[in-house]
Design an enzyme around this catalytic site. Structure first.
Site, PDB file in Angstrom:
ATOM      1  N   PRO A  12       0.789  -1.227   0.000  1.00  0.00           N
ATOM      2  CG  PRO A  12      -0.106  -1.092   2.131  1.00  0.00           C
ATOM      3  CD  PRO A  12       0.543  -2.058   1.179  1.00  0.00           C
ATOM      4  CG  ASN A  13      -0.316   4.308   1.225  1.00  0.00           C
ATOM      5  OD1 ASN A  13      -1.287   4.811   0.651  1.00  0.00           O
ATOM      6  ND2 ASN A  13      -0.406   3.779   2.435  1.00  0.00           N
ATOM      7  NE  ARG A  20       3.820   6.783   1.519  1.00  0.00           N
ATOM      8  CZ  ARG A  20       4.104   5.567   1.941  1.00  0.00           C
ATOM      9  NH1 ARG A  20       4.591   4.675   1.113  1.00  0.00           N
ATOM     10  NH2 ARG A  20       3.866   5.238   3.187  1.00  0.00           N
ATOM     11  CE1 TYR A  25       8.797   5.378   3.033  1.00  0.00           C
ATOM     12  CE2 TYR A  25       7.127   7.101   2.973  1.00  0.00           C
ATOM     13  CZ  TYR A  25       7.660   5.971   3.556  1.00  0.00           C
ATOM     14  OH  TYR A  25       7.062   5.428   4.663  1.00  0.00           O
ATOM     15  CG  ASN A  76       8.328  -1.672   0.503  1.00  0.00           C
ATOM     16  OD1 ASN A  76       7.739  -1.788   1.577  1.00  0.00           O
ATOM     17  ND2 ASN A  76       8.934  -0.559   0.139  1.00  0.00           N
ATOM     18  CB  ALA A  79       1.485   0.449   6.647  1.00  0.00           C
ATOM     19  CD  GLU A 100      10.698  -7.003   6.443  1.00  0.00           C
ATOM     20  OE1 GLU A 100      10.987  -8.078   7.024  1.00  0.00           O
ATOM     21  OE2 GLU A 100      10.322  -5.996   7.055  1.00  0.00           O
ATOM     22  CG  HIS A 102      11.075  -1.837   4.917  1.00  0.00           C
ATOM     23  ND1 HIS A 102       9.716  -1.810   4.793  1.00  0.00           N
ATOM     24  CD2 HIS A 102      11.381  -2.971   5.585  1.00  0.00           C
ATOM     25  CE1 HIS A 102       9.199  -2.884   5.376  1.00  0.00           C
ATOM     26  NE2 HIS A 102      10.194  -3.611   5.864  1.00  0.00           N
ATOM     27  NE  ARG A 109       9.760   6.516   8.590  1.00  0.00           N
ATOM     28  CZ  ARG A 109       8.811   6.269   7.674  1.00  0.00           C
ATOM     29  NH1 ARG A 109       8.957   5.263   6.827  1.00  0.00           N
ATOM     30  NH2 ARG A 109       7.740   7.030   7.616  1.00  0.00           N
TER      31      ARG A 109
END
Ligand code: DQA
Length: 151
Positions: A12-13, A20, A25, A76, A79, A100, A102, A109
């Site tokens: 998502p996103n 964004r 990012y 990725n 969330a 995985e 990111h 964060r």
């Protein structure tokens, strides 16, 4: 190196990359990142597929569809990384080596990002190198696949 079929999956996103939260990012769009991955993949004999979904069910259905067709996954999960037990179970169920990834360093964060519920069912995690995280993840995945073919 063997020919491997690799799926690059974004959650998502991540379709909003480029506009964004650019300070976190960066300014590259998902399409730019996919093109960089394609360029890296030219060095190897790979079949690459790309998929993005904003929905948990969409990601899970896609993962299920990878069985028998895909040798390794760069994921990725956005969330969903932090709380989707359903996604974690899907990764475990399909039993396809998954790295995985990111863009941001999730440990630098907010605290809620420090937990990855998918990490225990992934081969490993790459976090914090922006778009380059995907290239590192692809290389790491290929090493893993190559090792498992030759052992
Ligand atoms: C992300 C980190 C997640 O915490 C966040 O929800 C994302 C992107 C990253 O690539 O840095 O959507 O996975």
């Amino acid at each position: 190196m063997e020919k491997f079929r690799i799926a690059v999956i974004n959650g998502p996103n991540l379709d909003m990359l480029g506009t964004r939260e650019k300070d976190i990012y960066g300014t590259k769009r998902l399409q730019d990142i996919d093109e960089e991955i394609l360029r890296e993949a030219e060095k190897y004999d790979l079949g690459l597929t790309f998929f993005q979904s904003n929905s948990e069910g969409g990601l899970i259905d896609y993962l299920h569809g990878c069985v028998g067709k895909i040798d390794g996954i760069v994921l990725n999960a956005g969330a969903y990384t932090h709380y989707s037990i359903a996604l974690r179970d899907a990764i475990a169920a399909v039993n396809i080596p998954t790295v995985e990834v990111h863009l941001s360093n999730i440990y630098k964060r907010e605290e809620f990002r420090h937990t990855s519920v998918i990490a225990p069912v992934c081969v490993g995690q790459i976090s914090g190198f922006g778009a380059y995280s995907y290239i590192l993840a692809l290389r790491a995945l290929l090493e893993t696949l190559d090792d498992s073919k030759s052992s």
